[in-house]
Scaffold this active site. Structure first.
Site, PDB file in Angstrom:
ATOM      1  N   LEU A 116      11.144 -27.866   9.194  1.00 36.14           N
ATOM      2  CA  LEU A 116      11.959 -28.069  10.392  1.00 36.14           C
ATOM      3  C   LEU A 116      13.214 -28.839  10.011  1.00 36.14           C
ATOM      4  O   LEU A 116      13.148 -29.986   9.551  1.00 36.14           O
ATOM      5  CB  LEU A 116      11.175 -28.829  11.461  1.00 36.14           C
ATOM      6  CG  LEU A 116      10.219 -27.992  12.337  1.00 36.14           C
ATOM      7  CD1 LEU A 116       9.078 -27.415  11.512  1.00 36.14           C
ATOM      8  CD2 LEU A 116       9.676 -28.824  13.494  1.00 36.14           C
ATOM      9  N   ASP A 117      14.357 -28.203  10.218  1.00 37.29           N
ATOM     10  CA  ASP A 117      15.634 -28.757   9.799  1.00 37.29           C
ATOM     11  C   ASP A 117      16.061 -29.922  10.684  1.00 37.29           C
ATOM     12  O   ASP A 117      15.986 -29.853  11.921  1.00 37.29           O
ATOM     13  CB  ASP A 117      16.687 -27.642   9.871  1.00 37.29           C
ATOM     14  CG  ASP A 117      18.079 -28.133   9.550  1.00 37.29           C
ATOM     15  OD1 ASP A 117      18.311 -28.521   8.387  1.00 37.29           O
ATOM     16  OD2 ASP A 117      18.929 -28.137  10.466  1.00 37.29           O
ATOM     17  N   GLU A 177      12.589 -32.340   7.811  1.00 35.91           N
ATOM     18  CA  GLU A 177      13.762 -33.055   7.297  1.00 35.91           C
ATOM     19  C   GLU A 177      14.091 -34.094   8.348  1.00 35.91           C
ATOM     20  O   GLU A 177      14.366 -33.751   9.500  1.00 35.91           O
ATOM     21  CB  GLU A 177      14.954 -32.129   7.091  1.00 35.91           C
ATOM     22  CG  GLU A 177      16.169 -32.894   6.573  1.00 35.91           C
ATOM     23  CD  GLU A 177      17.477 -32.116   6.661  1.00 35.91           C
ATOM     24  OE1 GLU A 177      18.423 -32.475   5.942  1.00 35.91           O
ATOM     25  OE2 GLU A 177      17.561 -31.166   7.454  1.00 35.91           O
ATOM     26  N   ILE A 211      23.661 -30.034  -3.043  1.00 36.24           N
ATOM     27  CA  ILE A 211      24.593 -29.279  -3.878  1.00 36.24           C
ATOM     28  C   ILE A 211      25.726 -28.718  -3.026  1.00 36.24           C
ATOM     29  O   ILE A 211      26.909 -28.890  -3.332  1.00 36.24           O
ATOM     30  CB  ILE A 211      23.857 -28.140  -4.615  1.00 36.24           C
ATOM     31  CG1 ILE A 211      22.719 -28.701  -5.470  1.00 36.24           C
ATOM     32  CG2 ILE A 211      24.828 -27.331  -5.474  1.00 36.24           C
ATOM     33  CD1 ILE A 211      21.796 -27.649  -6.047  1.00 36.24           C
TER      34      ILE A 211
END
Length: 607
Positions: free
Chosen positions: A269-270, A307, A396
């Site tokens: 889950l973002d 997250e 990144i």
């Protein structure tokens, strides 16, 4: 075996062969279902008025509606919108939805999943993992990952978004797999074949906002959005005010849909720190409880990962429990390691700049360095519930030029040390695609926005990153397809001598993990892990397990040898009993000075 997840919205088969369509549109005065076999870009030929229910739902039923039928909803006689619970939107969110036959796919692999302790994650973006950018092309690379020792593939978000390519975090149709990657059955085949190789598949889901292009919900269901709460992307999703019962059901069913209909093994889950929900239980607890119930009834091992910038250890558990989560991405591990190796202290790295090695020591023994944004003095977080990495899509891709950690370090040895440290702790490891063979390709931010949105995104990136652009270089344009193409992995690098050597290193480390750390995972102690600073850049870590067994890590994160004080009698006695597990750039004889960028893992049995 076939699967179809039942839900109270979208399209559903009826007895006798017909199909019922349901749309929650409480703000609509009229609603009609447009349908028919019209070609893409053409008006759908048939219009069926829908009936309204007291809760704001609209229903329309068709006595005959075969798979492949195209349909849209017409709101108030003017606005044409896709089904927000569409299972397929092959021309994107501005075009009609398509009826599918989800139970037509025959699953081949009898699969019950893996326990959490066995998971080694590999995060990939379908669109840039291969030049083709499809499920089918990604599938061809899975045997190699299984051979290296990975056990779980984590796919970046798959929900349909506007445009052909992007990261996926701006999805607007959460139930429709993004068409550029393939058909829904292609995704099922990917998961089916992954299971045949012993690989779990996790899907990244976004429940904190909808994307800015292709989201029509405000026009007919504004109750999807909060009037009181905000998110970084505008109004927050309404999980705790009037109308939230339907909104909560929409997202809870979405979680179950990926696990049931696509047989995914788990969800990540973002950015749940961007979800605001003042109700009890909150939406995160509700999703967990419903998933735990489904896992019990289906007999499958299913996992949930957060997250969460707030580092709420109280949401985590070492075993599946309703309302709680199996794991959380541990940014504190990445940030302290990154700063220790690069000395970068800009942006969110600033609070790790004073003494990153000390913070890394705390992370390795207590789980987090900070909680709720403040230095953590709370009891340890469950170490086994954390997911640790030297890089991921955010760390990144949220750089001006999308550099991987290896491109920021003075030596390949330092990059390999960081990679090994992420693989050999009590936490679950995760590797971002390409890092297992030392990929040189960046991972840039890319999205196929058009018009004003495209210009706004370009200008936003310039404001955020222009100070990082050196003379003679230009900031990559996120809306240029060249940014996607530059981010696609070069698989010839994996087959090069250097790529093969890096892959062998990963394979040997994961073999050591399976042999030594994994059997002890269930007996990992909740507290009592220790860290000793033996030099400016060097640490001695001990993780404690049941019965008095310990795993010891001695690591030098510096570019010069670390001078170590002579061992005391207790340490000397332990050294006699210790058994080497894994070593990097160091032998058991290196006691007085640990070489630069070196590490040694040992097992210390109970006395």
């Amino acid at each position: 075996m076939s699967t179809r997840h039942p839900m109270p919205f979208g399209d559903a088969p009826m007895q006798g062969g017909g199909r019922l369509f349901t749309l929650w549109a409480p703000a609509a005065r009229q609603a009609a279902l447009l349908h028919g076999p019209a070609a893409a870009g053409r008006e759908l030929p048939h219009k069926l008025p829908a009936r309204r229910e007291a809760d704001g739902s609209w229903h329309a039923s068709l006595p005959a509606c075969p798979p492949g039928t195209r349909y849209q909803w017409c709101i108030d006689g003017e606005l044409r919108v896709p089904d927000p619970a569409s299972r397929s939107n092959p021309q994107g969110p501005h075009q009609p939805s398509v009826v599918t036959a989800p139970d037509a796919y025959a699953w081949r692999t009898a699969w019950r999943g893996r326990p959490w302790q066995e998971l080694v994650f590999y995060e990939l973006h379908v669109g840039s993992f291969t030049p083709e950018g499809t499920y089918a092309a990604a599938l061809s690379r899975l045997p190699r990952l299984a051979e290296l020792g990975f056990t779980a593939i984590e796919l970046m978000p798959l929900a349909t978004f506007a445009g052909d390519w992007g990261w996926g975090y701006d999805g607007v149709l959460p139930y429709a797999p993004h068409p550029a990657y393939g058909q829904p059955d292609d995704l099922k085949r990917f998961i089916d074949e992954a299971h045949a190789l012993g690989l779990c598949v996790f899907i990244d889901v976004v429940y904190n906002h909808f994307g800015p292009d292709g989201n029509y919900l405000n026009a007919y269901a504004p109750a999807f959005f909060s009037r009181e709460h905000q998110s970084p992307w505008g109004a927050a999703i309404n999980f705790d005010r009037e109308g939230s019962e339907t909104v909560r059901d929409f997202f809870a069913h979405n979680a179950l849909y990926w696990l049931d209909e696509f047989r995914a093994d788990g969800l990540r889950l973002d950015a749940v720190h961007a979800i605001v929900d003042e109700s009890s239980p909150d939406i995160l607890q509700e999703i967990s409880t419903r998933v735990r119930g489904f896992a019990a009834s289906s007999g499958r091992a299913l996992h949930l990962v957060l997250e969460n910038d707030r580092n709420e250890a109280e949401r985590l558990a070492n075993c599946p429990r309703p309302g709680l989560y199996d794991g959380q991405w541990n940014d504190d591990f990445h940030h302290s390691l990154h700063v220790a190796l690069t000395q970068e202290t800009q942006g969110y790295y600033a609070k790790f700049g004073a003494d990153p090695v000390a913070l890394l020591a705390r992370v390795l023994t207590h789980g987090f360095a900070f909680r709720h944004g403040e230095p953590s003095a709370a009891p340890p977080a469950p170490l086994g519930a954390l997911v640790q990495f030297m890089g991921n899509h955010d760390q990144i891709g949220n750089r001006a030029f999308g550099e991987r950690l290896a491109q920021l370090l003075p030596s390949p040895d330092a990059a390999e040390l960081a990679l090994l440290l992420s693989l050999l702790t009590p936490a679950a490891p995760m590797v971002f695609m390409g890092d297992e063979f030392g990929a040189s390709t960046p991972f840039l931010y890319f999205a196929q926005w058009e018009g004003d949105l495209r210009q706004a995104v370009r200008e936003g990136r310039q404001r955020e990153f222009s100070h990082e652009v050196p003379p003679g270089r230009e900031l990559p344009d996120p809306c240029d397809v060249a940014s996607l193409q530059a981010s696609q992995l070069r698989w010839d690098e994996a087959a090069s001598p250097a790529g093969l050597a890096r892959s062998r290193l990963v394979q040997s480390a994961l073999q050591a993990r399976r042999q030594w750390l994994q059997p002890l995972a269930d007996s990992l102690q909740e507290a009592g892990h220790t860290a000793e600073r033996v030099d400016e850049q060097a640490l001695r870590i001990q993780w404690r397990y049941g019965g008095g067994t310990r795993i010891q890590l001695e690591i030098n994160l510096g570019s010069a040898p670390a001078a170590v004080q002579p061992a005391g009698q207790a340490q000397a006695d332990e050294a006699v009993r210790a058994q080497d597990i894994f070593a990097y750039r160091r032998s058991s004889g290196d006691q007085a000075a640990w070489p630069a960028w070196s590490a040694r893992w040992t097992l210390i049995p109970a006395p």
